[in-house]
Design a protein around this motif. Structure first.
Motif, PDB file in Angstrom:
ATOM      1  N   SER A  48      -2.166   9.382   8.039  1.00  0.00           N
ATOM      2  CA  SER A  48      -1.276  10.153   9.011  1.00  0.00           C
ATOM      3  C   SER A  48       0.142   9.581   9.213  1.00  0.00           C
ATOM      4  CB  SER A  48      -2.028  10.639  10.440  1.00  0.00           C
ATOM      5  OG  SER A  48      -0.861  11.467  10.826  1.00  0.00           O
ATOM      6  N   ALA A  49       1.136  10.117   9.274  1.00  0.00           N
ATOM      7  CA  ALA A  49       2.546   9.373   9.451  1.00  0.00           C
ATOM      8  C   ALA A  49       2.732   8.142   8.484  1.00  0.00           C
ATOM      9  CB  ALA A  49       2.535   9.015  10.878  1.00  0.00           C
ATOM     10  N   GLY A  50       2.324   8.359   7.257  1.00  0.00           N
ATOM     11  CA  GLY A  50       2.585   7.175   6.396  1.00  0.00           C
ATOM     12  C   GLY A  50       1.618   6.061   6.383  1.00  0.00           C
ATOM     13  N   LEU A  51       0.804   6.131   7.545  1.00  0.00           N
ATOM     14  CA  LEU A  51      -0.255   4.883   7.576  1.00  0.00           C
ATOM     15  C   LEU A  51      -1.416   5.403   7.492  1.00  0.00           C
ATOM     16  CD1 LEU A  51       1.039   3.574  10.887  1.00  0.00           C
ATOM     17  CD2 LEU A  51       1.404   2.545   8.743  1.00  0.00           C
ATOM     18  N   SER A  52      -2.242   4.490   6.478  1.00  0.00           N
ATOM     19  CA  SER A  52      -3.734   4.919   6.472  1.00  0.00           C
ATOM     20  C   SER A  52      -4.462   4.033   7.132  1.00  0.00           C
ATOM     21  CB  SER A  52      -3.993   4.125   4.814  1.00  0.00           C
ATOM     22  OG  SER A  52      -3.904   3.074   4.832  1.00  0.00           O
ATOM     23  N   MET A  92       0.940  -1.075   0.013  1.00  0.00           N
ATOM     24  CA  MET A  92       0.102  -0.117  -0.068  1.00  0.00           C
ATOM     25  C   MET A  92       0.893   1.252   0.198  1.00  0.00           C
ATOM     26  SD  MET A  92      -2.935   0.813   2.790  1.00  0.00           S
ATOM     27  CE  MET A  92      -3.811  -0.806   2.229  1.00  0.00           C
ATOM     28  N   ASN A  93       0.791   2.182  -0.945  1.00  0.00           N
ATOM     29  CA  ASN A  93       1.456   3.304  -1.022  1.00  0.00           C
ATOM     30  C   ASN A  93       1.436   4.252   0.270  1.00  0.00           C
ATOM     31  OD1 ASN A  93       2.437   2.587  -3.688  1.00  0.00           O
ATOM     32  ND2 ASN A  93       0.941   3.490  -4.592  1.00  0.00           N
ATOM     33  N   ALA A  94       2.481   4.756   0.799  1.00  0.00           N
ATOM     34  CA  ALA A  94       2.559   5.774   1.678  1.00  0.00           C
ATOM     35  C   ALA A  94       2.066   7.075   1.228  1.00  0.00           C
ATOM     36  CB  ALA A  94       3.710   5.785   2.369  1.00  0.00           C
ATOM     37  N   LEU A  95       0.933   7.793   1.949  1.00  0.00           N
ATOM     38  CA  LEU A  95       0.715   8.888   1.552  1.00  0.00           C
ATOM     39  C   LEU A  95       1.230  10.282   2.307  1.00  0.00           C
ATOM     40  CD1 LEU A  95      -3.352   8.150   1.284  1.00  0.00           C
ATOM     41  CD2 LEU A  95      -1.652   8.368  -0.476  1.00  0.00           C
TER      42      LEU A  95
END
Length: 457
Positions: free
Chosen positions: A100-104, A1-4
């Motif tokens: 947030s913080a790279g986690l969905s 899963m791509n980090a946001l």
């Protein structure tokens, strides 16, 4: 899963702060958690083969009356409440900050669910609780995420599909039973005429006789279960391992998945409608009590009478009825009575009555995971051979003395524990594993509560 993109630290995904908890949900969950033990205790303390004899024989005695009350008012209803609140928890978690913080939210959600599945396997195969629901909840949870944004009417429709599937299956099984009964009667008629039976006819006769035999207690099997469960951990594990295999595979996918999944979808809808959060008027909750109990309790009494008839004379029962009232109406009764319980709990909560009790129940609900596994540990210690060895030494109604003792213990312990700790110990472990970061655990003395606190389960 791509980090946001990473959001500001104030928006970081984290467990819910204690001040942000919905207290009414904790109270309902506490009631459901304690109530579940009423249904679980017979399977901790007695061989399954003894249960029908103790529950249905000698109508009017203490065992019979105890089971009648439990079956009509609570059996399946507490688990229904617990499942509904699991669904509500899905909405609570997934409607928070999306990333947030790279986690969905999906990352966090599926981590929690996968850890729950592992905890369920441990509860069943290590702690030896064959009635474990954590594994089933985890499997169902894998499928719930896409439903989180549906409108309540679609969630209710999806839950009805699950319940309808179970109703059709139960009706179909009963019709198959009637066909086997009719085939058996035809074979008996041929035997009376001194006609030679074909292999198929012999098989029809053996099939029905096997069904009837399974409705009667097998004393040899009962004795074997008692011996192994009292012998120690290895003996109990040896006996229950194939039972767990059956429940967590065939029974799980044919029954529990649809049962728990349907209740979870309904719980998601009810949460969105404000039923669990106290947003509704008192007269609405009063309506839930009147309608839920007014429909569910009489229907439950009638279903109990039908089960008694089946116990007394199973063949006559199959001959008399075209469907199984107890099985076909099972989920209907569970839903309406469970909603009656919700209405009553919310009336008490909104009124401020019994505040000492609702506060304690809220603490039990806040530590539901810990308290659920604690019930397994307490009961296996009391009944199994590696503990006190009381398995099959108490009669049916006496098991509820144990239930009362566990209730008092957990109602007393949970509020005290939460004075000193942000989480129950298993809630802390679960959330630390989910976020892959050690969560704050002990509340510092003389300091205000930090933002990381007990999570909404």
């Amino acid at each position: 899963m791509n980090a946001l993109p990473v959001a500001a630290s104030s928006d970081a995904l984290r467990p819910v702060a204690r001040a942000e908890r919905i207290q009414s949900i904790d109270v309902i969950r506490g009631v459901a958690l304690l109530g579940i033990l009423m249904m679980n205790i017979p399977y901790f303390g007695l061989p399954e083969g003894m249960l029908n004899t103790l529950k249905f024989d000698h109508a009017g005695d203490t065992n019979f009356v105890t089971h009648q009350i439990i079956d009509i008012a609570f059996s399946g209803k507490m688990r229904a409440l617990f499942s509904m609140l699991f669904g509500a928890g899905v909405i609570l978690l997934t409607t928070r900050k999306e990333h947030s913080a790279g986690l969905s939210v999906a990352d966090i959600y599926y981590r929690r669910i996968l850890w729950m599945i592992l905890f369920g396997v441990l509860d069943a195969y290590v702690l030896l609780w064959t009635g474990d629901i954590l594994y089933a909840y985890g499997i169902c949870g894998l499928f719930l995420f896409p439903f989180r944004k549906l409108a309540p009417r679609y969630l209710i429709l999806a839950s009805l599909v699950c319940f309808g599937f179970l109703m059709v299956k139960s009706t179909w099984r009963f019709l198959e039973m009637k066909q086997k009964r009719e085939a058996y009667q035809q074979v008996v008629a041929l035997e009376k005429q001194k006609k030679k039976l074909t292999d198929e006819q012999k098989a029809d006769k053996e099939a029905w006789e096997g069904i009837v035999k399974n409705t009667k207690p097998d004393q040899k099997k009962i004795d074997e279960e008692i011996r192994k469960v009292r012998s120690g951990y290895v003996g109990a594990w040896t006996y229950y391992q194939p039972v767990n295999n059956e429940i967590q595979s065939r029974v799980m996918y044919n029954s529990y998945f649809w049962d728990a999944g349907g209740m979870m979808l309904l719980g998601m809808a009810l949460f969105k409608l404000g039923v669990f959060t106290g947003r509704l008027r008192r007269r609405t909750y009063l309506g839930l009590v009147l309608v839920g109990y007014g429909i569910g309790l009489p229907l439950g009494w009638l279903a109990h009478q039908r089960m008694l008839e089946a116990h007394v004379n199973f063949a006559q029962y199959v001959d008399t009825y075209s469907f199984s009232l107890a099985r076909t109406t099972y989920d209907i009764r569970r839903v309406v009575v469970a909603l009656g319980h919700v209405g009553l709990i919310m009336l008490v909560y909104q009124s401020g009555w019994l505040r000492w009790l609702t506060t304690a129940l809220g603490a039990v609900g806040q530590m539901a995971f810990t308290n659920y596994v604690m019930q397994t540990l307490i009961c296996t210690f009391i009944f199994f051979g590696y503990g006190l060895g009381y398995f099959a030494k108490l009669t049916y109604y006496e098991l509820y003395y144990v239930v009362a003792g566990v209730w008092v213990f957990q109602l007393a312990l949970s509020p005290v524990w939460l004075r000193y700790f942000y989480f129950g110990p298993l809630e802390w472990a679960w959330r630390s594993l989910t976020y892959w970061k050690r969560q704050a655990f002990r509340i510092p003395k003389a300091r205000s509560e930090p933002s990381i606190s007990a999570a909404q389960a």
